[in-house]
Design an enzyme around this catalytic site. Structure first.
Site, PDB file in Angstrom:
ATOM      1  N   THR A 193      35.905  31.889  46.425  1.00  0.00           N
ATOM      2  CA  THR A 193      36.833  30.793  46.767  1.00  0.00           C
ATOM      3  C   THR A 193      38.099  31.298  47.448  1.00  0.00           C
ATOM      4  O   THR A 193      38.743  30.572  48.208  1.00  0.00           O
ATOM      5  CB  THR A 193      37.197  29.967  45.521  1.00  0.00           C
ATOM      6  OG1 THR A 193      37.929  30.791  44.589  1.00  0.00           O
ATOM      7  CG2 THR A 193      35.950  29.413  44.849  1.00  0.00           C
ATOM      8  N   LEU A 239      40.344  27.063  48.207  1.00  0.00           N
ATOM      9  CA  LEU A 239      39.762  25.765  47.844  1.00  0.00           C
ATOM     10  C   LEU A 239      38.559  26.032  46.941  1.00  0.00           C
ATOM     11  O   LEU A 239      37.483  26.393  47.402  1.00  0.00           O
ATOM     12  CB  LEU A 239      39.346  25.014  49.113  1.00  0.00           C
ATOM     13  CG  LEU A 239      38.980  23.539  48.940  1.00  0.00           C
ATOM     14  CD1 LEU A 239      40.120  22.731  48.325  1.00  0.00           C
ATOM     15  CD2 LEU A 239      38.580  22.934  50.280  1.00  0.00           C
ATOM     16  N   HIS A 240      38.771  25.881  45.656  1.00  0.00           N
ATOM     17  CA  HIS A 240      37.785  26.352  44.683  1.00  0.00           C
ATOM     18  C   HIS A 240      36.587  25.402  44.497  1.00  0.00           C
ATOM     19  O   HIS A 240      35.468  25.713  44.883  1.00  0.00           O
ATOM     20  CB  HIS A 240      38.462  26.558  43.314  1.00  0.00           C
ATOM     21  CG  HIS A 240      39.671  27.437  43.350  1.00  0.00           C
ATOM     22  ND1 HIS A 240      39.623  28.798  43.572  1.00  0.00           N
ATOM     23  CD2 HIS A 240      40.984  27.132  43.189  1.00  0.00           C
ATOM     24  CE1 HIS A 240      40.846  29.300  43.540  1.00  0.00           C
ATOM     25  NE2 HIS A 240      41.692  28.321  43.309  1.00  0.00           N
ATOM     26  N   ASP A 241      36.815  24.248  43.901  1.00  0.00           N
ATOM     27  CA  ASP A 241      35.705  23.423  43.399  1.00  0.00           C
ATOM     28  C   ASP A 241      34.764  22.861  44.459  1.00  0.00           C
ATOM     29  O   ASP A 241      33.546  22.778  44.206  1.00  0.00           O
ATOM     30  CB  ASP A 241      36.269  22.286  42.536  1.00  0.00           C
ATOM     31  CG  ASP A 241      36.929  22.821  41.279  1.00  0.00           C
ATOM     32  OD1 ASP A 241      37.838  22.154  40.751  1.00  0.00           O
ATOM     33  OD2 ASP A 241      36.549  23.921  40.827  1.00  0.00           O
TER      34      ASP A 241
END
Ligand code: RIB
Ligand code: CA
Length: 316
Positions: A193, A239-241
C-alpha cells in the site's frame, strides 16, 4: 456467470470508504452480502454510521452490521488524527437510508458462512476482531470461507509503531487467531500500500470524475492525505484498503509469494509485528499469500473507471 458472494469487514475511515465505493460501483462482479463494521480508525458508533452513510451515498441497499466495539484483549486505539474526529472528515454524507439492523456483525458473519450455498469471499479492512470472534464462536465457518483478503501487516516498518501496522497493532490477538486459523489468506500490507500513493495529480482525477462520488472521494483523500505522505517523505498518502478490492477485481495488478506468517502478541515493543518468511520448511510452512508488488497506476485506473460509473446523482 454467478456473482461471487462477498462480505466486507471494515472500520471506515477514509480508505475503507473508498474501498466500499469501489465495491458498490454499478456492474460489479460481486454479490455483496453485507458490510460488518468494527472499532478501529474511530470508535464503532462512527465506523457503523459511516458505513451506512457510504451506502446511502451509493444508493446501495446492503446490510450493514455493527460488530465488536473493542479488541479482544487490549483497550481500543483509534486514529482520529488521520481520519478526523468522526472518521470521514472533509465531505458531507447523506443520512443512512436503511433502518439499523438488530444483528451483531459477528453473528452475521457466522450466519452467512453457515447458510452460504457456496463458499464466501471475505475482505477485511480493519482490525480483525469480528472475524476472530466468529472463528472462535463457530470454528466450522472456516470451511465456508473461499478466500480472505486482509489489509494488514508489514514486512518492513510499521505505521503506528516502528514494529506494527495499525490493524495488526490494534488487535494483535485477533490477527493471530485469523492467521493461525488455516484460512486461504492473502495479505496486502504496507509493503504494497505504500506503493499506492494518492499524489496531487491522482487526487485531481477523482475530483474531475464529474459526479458526487468523485467529489466526495477527492475531499476525503485531501483531508486524509494531509500529513500521511509527508510523514513518510512520500509524494502522496498511501491508499490502503482499496488495494484489497482491487486485488479481488484484478489480481494481476499484484504479485507476491507464499509465506509463513505469524503475528507477535506478547512483546511490548513489537506488539502486532508481522513475522513472515518465504523460506519455507516443515516447521514454517506457507500460511498465506503475501503480496509484495503492485501496479499502482493500474489500481488508480480501476478506481477512476469504476467510480465514474456512479451517475451524476450518484449511481449509474
Ligand atoms: O494501516 C492501515 C490500515 O489501518 C487501513 O485499513 C486503515 O483504514 C486503518 O484501518
Ligand atoms: Ca481500514
Amino acid at each position: 456467470m454467478a456473482k461471487r458472494p462477498l462480505i466486507i469487514d471494515c472500520d471506515p475511515g477514509a480508505d475503507d470508504a473508498v474501498a466500499l465505493l469501489l465495491t458498490l460501483a454499478p456492474g460489479q462482479e460481486f454479490d455483496l452480502l453485507g458490510i460488518t463494521t468494527v472499532a478501529g480508525n474511530v470508535p464503532l458508533a462512527h465506523t457503523y454510521a459511516n458505513a451506512r452513510r457510504v451506502c446511502a451515498l451509493a444508493r446501495a441497499e446492503v446490510p450493514v452490521l455493527a460488530g465488536c466495539p473493542r479488541p479482544l484483549v487490549h483497550s481500543l486505539t483509534t486514529a482520529e488524527a488521520i481520519h478526523g474526529p468522526t472518521g470521514l472528515a472533509g465531505a458531507e454524507l447523506p443520512e443512512p437510508s436503511q433502518p439499523p439492523l438488530d444483528c451483531h456483525g459477528v453473528d452475521f458473519l457466522i450466519n452467512q458462512c453457515s447458510q452460504a450455498g457456496q463458499p464466501i469471499t471475505l475482505a477485511t479492512l480493519g482490525p480483525l476482531t469480528n472475524l476472530a470472534v466468529a472463528l472462535i464462536k463457530c470454528p466450522p465457518i472456516a470451511t465456508q470461507i473461499a478466500q480472505v483478503v486482509v489489509m494488514g501487516g508489514s514486512l518492513g516498518p510499521g505505521n503506528i509503531t516502528p514494529a506494527a501496522e495499525f490493524n495488526f497493532y490494534v488487535d494483535p490477538h485477533a490477527a493471530r487467531v485469523v492467521v493461525e486459523a488455516g484460512l486461504p489468506l492473502t495479505l496486502i500490507g504496507l509493503d504494497v500500500t505504500h506503493q499506492v500513493l494518492t499524489t496531487p495529480e491522482r487526487l485531481a482525477r477523482f475530483a474531475a470524475l464529474g459526479n458526487r462520488v468523485g467529489q466526495t472521494v477527492a475531499r476525503w483523500l485531501a483531508h486524509y492525505g494531509q500529513g500521511e505522505g509527508d510523514r513518510y517523505g512520500l509524494p502522496g498518502a498511501p491508499l490502503h484498503d482499496p488495494c484489497v478490492i482491487a486485488y479481488l477485481l484484478q489480481p494481476d495488478l499484484f504479485s507476491g509469494r507464499p509465506m509463513y506468517l505469524a503475528v507477535e502478541t506478547d512483546s511490548r515493543l513489537s506488539r502486532g509485528r508481522t513475522i513472515a518468511t518465504p523460506y519455507l520448511t516443515p516447521e514454517y510452512p506457507a500460511t498465506a499469500q503475501v503480496m509484495e508488488e503492485v501496479d499502482a497506476e493500474g489500481v488508480y485506473e480501476l478506481l477512476w473507471e469504476r467510480l465514474a460509473r456512479f451517475g451524476e446523482g450518484v449511481r449509474g
